[in-house]
Design an enzyme around this catalytic site. Sequence first.
Site, PDB file in Angstrom:
ATOM      1  N   GLU A 150       0.864  -1.194   0.000  1.00  0.00           N
ATOM      2  CA  GLU A 150       0.000   0.000   0.000  1.00  0.00           C
ATOM      3  C   GLU A 150       0.893   1.235   0.000  1.00  0.00           C
ATOM      4  OE1 GLU A 150      -2.316   0.797   3.490  1.00  0.00           O
ATOM      5  OE2 GLU A 150      -1.181  -0.568   4.745  1.00  0.00           O
TER       6      GLU A 150
ATOM      7  N   GLU B 208       4.644   8.919  -3.714  1.00  0.00           N
ATOM      8  CA  GLU B 208       5.357   8.413  -2.543  1.00  0.00           C
ATOM      9  C   GLU B 208       6.299   7.267  -2.934  1.00  0.00           C
ATOM     10  OE1 GLU B 208       2.731   7.687   0.738  1.00  0.00           O
ATOM     11  OE2 GLU B 208       1.840   9.683   0.609  1.00  0.00           O
TER      12      GLU B 208
END
Length: 787
Positions: free
Chosen positions: A529, A538
């Site tokens: 995730e 990210e």
Amino acid sequence: MSYTGALNPASDSYESRPHYYIGQHDSDRWEALDEDQYTQVLNSGFNFVTAPITNQHFFQRVVDLHKNFLKEQEQWSQELTPGQRTNPSMPTPIVPTLSNEDTSIYPSQHIGSLIIYSSPWIDLCSPDKHIASISRQVLNLEVAYANFCGARSVVIPGPRSDEDAAGVRQYARAIQEALQVVTRANLIIHMPMYREPGLEEKAETISSIFGRDPEGEPKNDIDLYTSWDSWHTIRSVCEYSSRVFLALRIPRRVPEKALQERWFAEPLHFLTIGQSVFQQNRAGHPSLSKHHQDLINRYMRLKNAPWMILNDVGPQDLDTTPNVKAIEYPSLSEAASKALKKENRRPHSQGINEYVGYMKYLERQQPPYSAMETPALTSFQDWLQSPLQPLADNLESATYEVFEGDPVKYDQYETAITEAMAEWKVLKKPSALGTESEPYNPELICAVAGAGRGPLVARVLRAAQTTNTKIQLWAVEKNQNAFVYLLNRNKREWNNQVTLVKTDMRGWEGPRPKGFDNKISGVDILVTELLGSFGDNELSPECLDGIQRHLFRPSGISIPLSYTAHLSPIATPRLFAEIASRAATGDANAFEIPYVVRLFQLDFAAQKVPGHPRFQQAWEFVHPVPILRADTFAEEKGLAVKYVTEGGGSMYGSSGTNEHNARHCHLTFVCPTRGVIHGLAGYFESVLYASQLPDSDKEPVEISILPDQIDKKSKDMISWFPIFFPLKKPLMFPQDTEMEVSMWRQTDDTKVWYEWMVEVYAWVGPKTRIKINASEMHSSRKVACLM
């Protein structure tokens, strides 16, 4: 995963609907109400009232001043030569300071309970330089005195017309000066939503008294955006000051949705509704159309919901005898509390103003707050947050807890894992624990990379139980603090059936299955995730590059399978003002940072047209990548020198091992109405798992934060807010233009950053278009995400 700071909606308690604060304004009022009159207004259901700063005595004094000046001019014209009369340094009228006879408001501890109105008779836009000067002087005297008295807000009538661009600039310059005169009070510009015929200001102005009103012929066609143009000029001249707000006059006929959304994005403080806007229902009572109700319901969803001011709707029987004493009004909160208590004690029919009674009825008829409108989530509307750096920083437990509060995301993940395990059995795919003679082994090797506190670990175990699949599960986590939590949870909840590994996933050597002589094996199902608000911001691609070499080939599954980034140009004055404030106070990179923000008070510049949707895909990442330059580089020169910098790559001096994760897009948006944008809104979608069954018509398991897709694919998911790429300067564009967005995802093998710019083009012929505006090139390289 992206930090939103939101709470689990199910665990939060909140009111069921927004609350209305309703004020009363009388356009014929020249004096502030005394205490008895004020009490009478409150008893009729209102929460607050307005008060003029100056009265008729002051008005007459100013009119007489200009009359005397005109007489002086006539005398000069007879006594002076033509050259002397045209001398630009000839004296102009100067308005003397206020006296106690000019006003009925005075400093008191309750002055903040009044909404102060400046004089509607001034004309800041007047082409007559003397009238414009007098008007500016009056405004400065009034706002200065109101500020001295302790007033919190001063409402100033906006320009009467938008046709005179020079007059509007003159008005904006006067407001900018008034901001310097007052030190704490907010200036609230009263503007119509559009110039609706018959709804113009009726108050007499000093220009009309002296026959200086500009003559203009009525227009057959109404340009809905001229009022917004004037407002944009005013707030631009005031440099998006945080003390300049908007009082928006609601028209009789509600305009198109695009204009409603344009005003929705602005800093609304009041919605003003005149008596003529109301209709009579069958019983003869006031009511508003369904379109008006929808508009109000929409605007009341803002975090700082506007208050309402009803104009000229009574009560009519107030004693308007002038009163010049210091009036001890209750505070707004006290007034609202008393009004609510009285409302709860008695039926509306006993003394409640019928217009207020109807508005309270609308208040009760609003749609209740949804799961996405808890106070916690609402508090994050348009609140800027810097994106996480999960590779460079170790997250705190509270941050992990926020992620885990979103059941929608983890339900979708569990569905994807369950389908992957079930289809693996059906297809009897080769497994990591299989052999050459028997490639399929029902026992699967699973890994959760970036396990955090273990929410995905729990979902993998549940999926295995649901599908009756035997698995060996590894959980990889670099955060040594979270690793302690995983150890405890493995012992307490998972019966030590999970193999925990404390390392950066890119340095993991791979699983060593039980009963296989301590040999490193492949992973059948890899779950992560790592997604950010823009999908890849990210560094999910870079992280997965470092661990996907352990996926069993060719059948290993990555969850997520793919993700796409999407963009749309937007107007968001509030965010621009906030970022500009940061830049002004020393943050040199304020406009170079992509911010995570729950975008709410915004206006989308582009419209959906064939071939050019409002939200357009920038790029895509798909996992696993079958060939990696980094793997080849490591084989040639050894793992220890995998990231040695040599050669070109996307940046001089880099090895190019991360070049495959660089991206570029060039998108064209169509803007049918004129406006302004302050940046780009970024979103993502992800396919967690797509069915591998032959000829399957099953929908893929997806998550999305795209505004037009989230309800379909992952309704009420709160784990990710959008990302916002700001522009250093607002970018204006005319109607029927094309807006071209260019964006780059750049890397030098040690960090990743974005670069973006926007250009505006207009067609001047069937095959010819020209560039008419453009932003600077922006770059987040100085605040890049570290690999």
